[in-house]
Design a protein around this motif. Structure first.
Motif, mmCIF file in Angstrom:
data_model
loop_
_atom_site.group_PDB
_atom_site.id
_atom_site.type_symbol
_atom_site.label_atom_id
_atom_site.label_comp_id
_atom_site.label_asym_id
_atom_site.label_seq_id
_atom_site.Cartn_x
_atom_site.Cartn_y
_atom_site.Cartn_z
ATOM 1 N N ILE A 137 2.321 -7.610 1.117
ATOM 2 C CA ILE A 137 2.853 -6.123 1.236
ATOM 3 C C ILE A 137 2.329 -5.435 -0.379
ATOM 4 O O ILE A 137 2.791 -6.174 -1.366
ATOM 5 C CB ILE A 137 4.274 -6.081 1.260
ATOM 6 N N HIS A 138 1.617 -4.629 0.066
ATOM 7 C CA HIS A 138 0.968 -3.962 -1.553
ATOM 8 C C HIS A 138 2.135 -3.107 -1.777
ATOM 9 O O HIS A 138 2.508 -1.946 -1.038
ATOM 10 C CB HIS A 138 -0.343 -3.255 -1.160
ATOM 11 N N VAL A 139 2.395 -2.885 -3.031
ATOM 12 C CA VAL A 139 3.468 -1.923 -3.695
ATOM 13 C C VAL A 139 2.715 -1.326 -5.081
ATOM 14 O O VAL A 139 1.888 -2.047 -5.519
ATOM 15 C CB VAL A 139 4.833 -2.522 -3.828
ATOM 16 N N ASN A 140 3.374 -0.347 -5.564
ATOM 17 C CA ASN A 140 3.063 0.089 -6.775
ATOM 18 C C ASN A 140 4.125 0.017 -7.670
ATOM 19 O O ASN A 140 5.202 -0.311 -7.548
ATOM 20 C CB ASN A 140 2.808 1.623 -6.949
ATOM 21 N N TRP A 141 3.574 -0.653 -9.083
ATOM 22 C CA TRP A 141 4.391 -0.846 -10.211
ATOM 23 C C TRP A 141 3.999 -0.267 -11.396
ATOM 24 O O TRP A 141 2.892 -0.697 -11.971
ATOM 25 C CB TRP A 141 4.525 -2.474 -10.272
ATOM 26 N N GLU A 142 4.688 0.643 -12.030
ATOM 27 C CA GLU A 142 4.167 1.324 -13.090
ATOM 28 C C GLU A 142 2.862 1.993 -13.030
ATOM 29 O O GLU A 142 1.938 2.030 -13.748
ATOM 30 C CB GLU A 142 4.495 0.667 -14.410
ATOM 31 N N GLY A 143 2.543 2.412 -11.821
ATOM 32 C CA GLY A 143 1.191 3.099 -11.243
ATOM 33 C C GLY A 143 0.252 2.280 -10.768
ATOM 34 O O GLY A 143 -0.807 2.397 -10.473
ATOM 35 N N HIS A 144 0.290 0.738 -10.847
ATOM 36 C CA HIS A 144 -0.617 -0.140 -10.717
ATOM 37 C C HIS A 144 -0.254 -0.795 -9.457
ATOM 38 O O HIS A 144 0.922 -1.167 -9.073
ATOM 39 C CB HIS A 144 -1.061 -1.215 -11.613
ATOM 40 N N GLU A 145 -1.210 -1.467 -8.587
ATOM 41 C CA GLU A 145 -0.942 -2.114 -7.483
ATOM 42 C C GLU A 145 -0.719 -3.658 -7.571
ATOM 43 O O GLU A 145 -1.328 -4.226 -8.347
ATOM 44 C CB GLU A 145 -2.315 -1.886 -6.496
ATOM 45 N N PHE A 146 0.444 -3.898 -6.928
ATOM 46 C CA PHE A 146 0.830 -5.448 -7.093
ATOM 47 C C PHE A 146 1.338 -5.732 -5.553
ATOM 48 O O PHE A 146 1.502 -5.055 -4.783
ATOM 49 C CB PHE A 146 2.113 -5.696 -7.931
ATOM 50 N N ASN A 147 1.644 -7.242 -5.437
ATOM 51 C CA ASN A 147 2.343 -7.574 -4.129
ATOM 52 C C ASN A 147 3.706 -7.632 -4.263
ATOM 53 O O ASN A 147 4.155 -7.979 -5.385
ATOM 54 C CB ASN A 147 1.442 -8.536 -3.331
ATOM 55 N N LEU A 148 4.372 -7.390 -3.355
ATOM 56 C CA LEU A 148 5.984 -7.325 -3.743
ATOM 57 C C LEU A 148 6.479 -8.630 -3.934
ATOM 58 O O LEU A 148 7.302 -8.770 -4.856
ATOM 59 C CB LEU A 148 6.547 -7.073 -2.076
ATOM 60 N N HIS A 149 5.697 -9.748 -3.511
ATOM 61 C CA HIS A 149 6.366 -11.138 -4.074
ATOM 62 C C HIS A 149 6.238 -11.097 -5.432
ATOM 63 O O HIS A 149 7.093 -11.646 -6.372
ATOM 64 C CB HIS A 149 5.524 -12.206 -3.489
ATOM 65 N N HIS A 150 5.062 -10.714 -6.145
ATOM 66 C CA HIS A 150 5.130 -10.748 -7.481
ATOM 67 C C HIS A 150 5.791 -10.133 -8.379
ATOM 68 O O HIS A 150 6.563 -10.405 -9.536
ATOM 69 C CB HIS A 150 3.456 -10.479 -8.012
ATOM 70 N N VAL A 151 6.056 -8.727 -7.656
ATOM 71 C CA VAL A 151 7.168 -7.752 -8.273
ATOM 72 C C VAL A 151 8.544 -8.614 -8.380
ATOM 73 O O VAL A 151 9.327 -8.526 -9.560
ATOM 74 C CB VAL A 151 7.440 -6.567 -7.394
#
Ligand code: DCM
Ligand code: DCM
Ligand code: DCM
Ligand code: ZN
Ligand code: ZN
Length: 271
Positions: A137-151
């Motif tokens: 699952i791709h999400v944004n973190w402070e404007g950059h793309e990450f996957n939800l697991h990593h978040v």
């Protein structure tokens, strides 16, 4: 968890184990310093992508086939794969630690796996099947793309903590000191006894399934409160972060406190 989470959990555990447990595991791990647990907390991640360590790659999680946010729940028979999962691995490596006939290097390796897997089972997305624990699952973190697991593994904790991200052991030590104070005399005092209620050294599966079901419940309440489809592409460093941060704090504190209690039971049995 990323390295920060695992090392913090190990430092919290070091703050709560009995003196006899510390001495026992300093022997098993051949490390007489205060870092004897923290120093091996990420070892299982460092080997999982190597050729010889591949056998352990599925040991870090259990893919609960639930349906968040409507239904959460883990079922050992349904969800643990034939080649193992975090729950069967805790059973296997705990029993190796209790086997005095095994070579010392086997108990050394078992200790390193137990220290790591008690951590991972407390990460909600390590107890979830959707998109391979959120990796897809791709999400944004402070404007950059990450996957939800990593978040959930890293980004939320790193934002909570601030500081220089390269000083992982310093940051983990500092976080662990704060969590230890909260457990000893702060916001977790009233609940800490319930965290280790009913720990059964002779039934690691039942014990760790309690931990797994607790983690998995947060998948419905905090990871996917409006379902998996709603979160894709969202910026998570704002309101979502504010709700997730207390869950991560609690899960890391609990993991450390439970790891200490589990190691105490093992050391008592072996002494
Ligand atoms: N990791 C590692 N070596 C790799 C890849 C990842 O040590 N080749 C570590 C760093 C990540 C962690 O694994 O923070 C993620 O693993 P998990 O989510 O299983 O805890
Ligand atoms: N180990 C292993 N195979 C490797 C590296 C390490 O089985 N290629 C295990 C065996 C011992 C422990 O790690 O249990 C030794 O690690 P260290 O020498 O880092 O303490
Ligand atoms: N992971 C998980 N559940 C899965 C697959 C993987 O929790 N079904 C975790 C293990 C690693 C991270 O996600 O921490 C990335 O896994 P991999 O490197 O195997 O893609
Ligand atoms: Zn992970
Ligand atoms: Zn892991």
């Amino acid at each position: 968890w990323g390295s920060l989470g695992h090392i913090t959990i190990a430092y919290v555990a070091s703050n709560f184990v009995k003196q006899n447990t510390e001495t026992y595991f300093q022997g098993v791990l051949r490390n007489d310093t205060e870092h004897y647990l923290a120093g091996v907390a990420t070892w299982a991640d460092s080997i999982r992508y190597t050729k010889w360590g591949r056998f352990s790659k599925n040991f870090h999680f259990i893919d609960a086939k639930d349906d968040p946010p409507a239904y959460c729940g883990v079922d050992f028979a349904r969800d643990c794969k034939d080649d193992g999962c975090v729950v069967s691995s805790l059973q296997n490596y705990t029993s190796q630690l209790l086997d005095s006939e095994l070579w010392p290097w086997r108990r050394n390796q078992a200790a390193k796996f137990v220290i790591h897997f008690v951590g991972d089972i407390h990460q909600p997305l390590h107890v979830e099947n959707v998109a391979q624990g959120g990796n897809g699952i791709h999400v944004n973190w402070e404007g950059h793309e990450f996957n939800l697991h990593h978040v959930w593994d890293s980004s939320i904790a790193e934002k909570m903590l601030g500081g220089n991200r390269r000083k992982i052991y310093d940051n983990a030590f500092r976080w662990a000191t704060g969590l230890t104070d909260e457990i000893k005399s702060g916001k977790y005092v009233a609940e800490r006894a319930s965290w280790i209620d009913g720990l059964l050294l002779d039934d690691p599966i039942a014990t760790s399934m309690v931990w797994a079901n607790e983690s998995n419940a947060y998948v419905c309440s905090h990871v996917f409160p409006e379902g998996p489809a709603a979160i894709a592409g969202q910026e998570l460093a704002g309101e979502y972060f504010e709700k997730a941060a207390p869950v991560i704090e609690l899960q890391v504190a609990k993991a450390g406190y439970r790891l200490a209690a589990w190691l105490d039971l093992i050391a008592d049995r072996m002494s």
